[in-house]
Design an enzyme around this catalytic site. Structure first.
Site, mmCIF file in Angstrom:
data_model
loop_
_atom_site.group_PDB
_atom_site.id
_atom_site.type_symbol
_atom_site.label_atom_id
_atom_site.label_comp_id
_atom_site.label_asym_id
_atom_site.label_seq_id
_atom_site.Cartn_x
_atom_site.Cartn_y
_atom_site.Cartn_z
ATOM 1 N N TRP A 65 12.603 106.946 16.773
ATOM 2 C CA TRP A 65 13.115 106.051 17.901
ATOM 3 C C TRP A 65 13.976 104.724 17.293
ATOM 4 C CZ3 TRP A 65 9.808 100.823 19.092
ATOM 5 C CH2 TRP A 65 10.377 100.487 20.078
ATOM 6 N N HIS A 89 11.218 109.169 4.867
ATOM 7 C CA HIS A 89 10.349 108.563 4.627
ATOM 8 C C HIS A 89 10.111 108.786 2.735
ATOM 9 C CE1 HIS A 89 9.176 109.205 8.542
ATOM 10 N NE2 HIS A 89 9.142 110.252 8.492
#
Length: 294
Positions: free
Chosen positions: A53, A105
């Site tokens: 997002w 990540h």
């Protein structure tokens, strides 16, 4: 006739740390030594914390709310984090005409070291750990990563351990926030802030990137990156090491709500988690920003 044993994707253990299988043995070192450009933007978050997002939001800001330009400029970018497969190599050859907007990540000891020297910018998103745990369970069980992630109770237990996939929430987020929240090239947002004040966070990110937008452009970015629009249009191929017939796709977004942890946490699990949370977060400036429900 007996049931066939269940099969799982498994993980790749590199230096004692669990990564998805499509992170290769030399990838963490290669990411750490990645050549960073001054205008690079890294969208960084623990898994299932709003990374996709936020990446789309940043791309729309760079393209001043023009979703067609965003699709044209970034539609062919690698899918998934820079550490997946050879994504970082692909980004290395990208044109210098536009900022690279890369999601990752990567934990603090893997993120490109030049970032800590002030090169590029990082938009870091933190989601409350209870919702993060439930979202991770849905994500990992569907993709059959490991047997321990299949049932909620065992996934909850795994989420508290240091050797869980990507490390646990505390070990991932706290070193970043406590040591880098005042760095000029880091912007820390929470998922809950983005949900409760979408427009305000668009402005904060655009200011951080030195890309001021008009009121109309801000509204376009907000519209383009609303949860409903993102969920309808954000399906990606299922990442597999060997391609199978009939490529599967999956939705990256599921509910996108605050407080979904209540659908899974038992009273005992919640009490146990709260005790660990209070211990790990004692004295942390981050605790004031974490919201578990609205």
């Amino acid at each position: 006739m007996t049931d066939q044993p269940k099969t799982y994707q498994g993980v790749n253990v590199i230096n004692g740390f669990k990564w998805p299988r499509h992170v290769y043995d030399d990838t963490p070192d290669n990411i750490h030594n990645f050549e960073v450009r001054e205008d690079d933007v890294f969208v960084l978050a623990y898994i299932k914390a709003g990374t996709h997002w936020t990446q789309e939001l940043v791309r729309n800001i760079v393209c001043e709310g023009n979703k067609d330009n965003a699709k044209e400029d970034y539609g062919s970018d690698p899918k998934g984090p820079i550490e997946f497969g050879d994504n970082y190599k692909k980004y290395d050859s990208f044109s210098t005409e536009k900022p690279r907007v890369m999601m990752t990540h990567a934990r603090v000891d893997v993120l490109p070291k030049q970032v800590f020297e002030g090169k590029g910018k990082v938009v870091f998103v933190i989601r409350n750990p209870k919702d993060s745990a439930v979202s991770c369970w849905h994500f990992l069980s569907e993709r059959r990563m490991l047997e321990e992630y299949e049932e909620w109770d065992s996934c909850f237990e795994a989420s508290l351990k240091a050797d869980v996939l990507y490390g646990n929430w505390f070990d991932f987020n706290l070193p970043y926030y406590e040591n880098h929240r005042d760095k000029k090239n880091f912007l820390f947002l929470t998922y809950e802030e983005m949900k409760l004040d979408h427009k305000g966070c668009v402005v904060r990110i655009s200011d951080f990137l030195s890309r001021p937008l008009s009121e109309e452009q801000v509204d376009k970015v907000v519209q383009n990156t609303s949860f409903s629009n993102m969920k309808a249009n954000n399906r990606v191929p299922f990442f597999q090491l060997k391609k199978e017939k009939g490529e599967r796709t999956y939705a990256l977004l599921r509910k996108g709500v605050i407080g979904d942890w209540k659908t899974r946490f038992t009273v005992a699990q919640n009490e146990r988690f709260d005790a660990i949370y209070n211990q790990r977060m004692e004295g942390s400036a981050l605790a004031k920003r974490i919201v578990f429900e609205t």
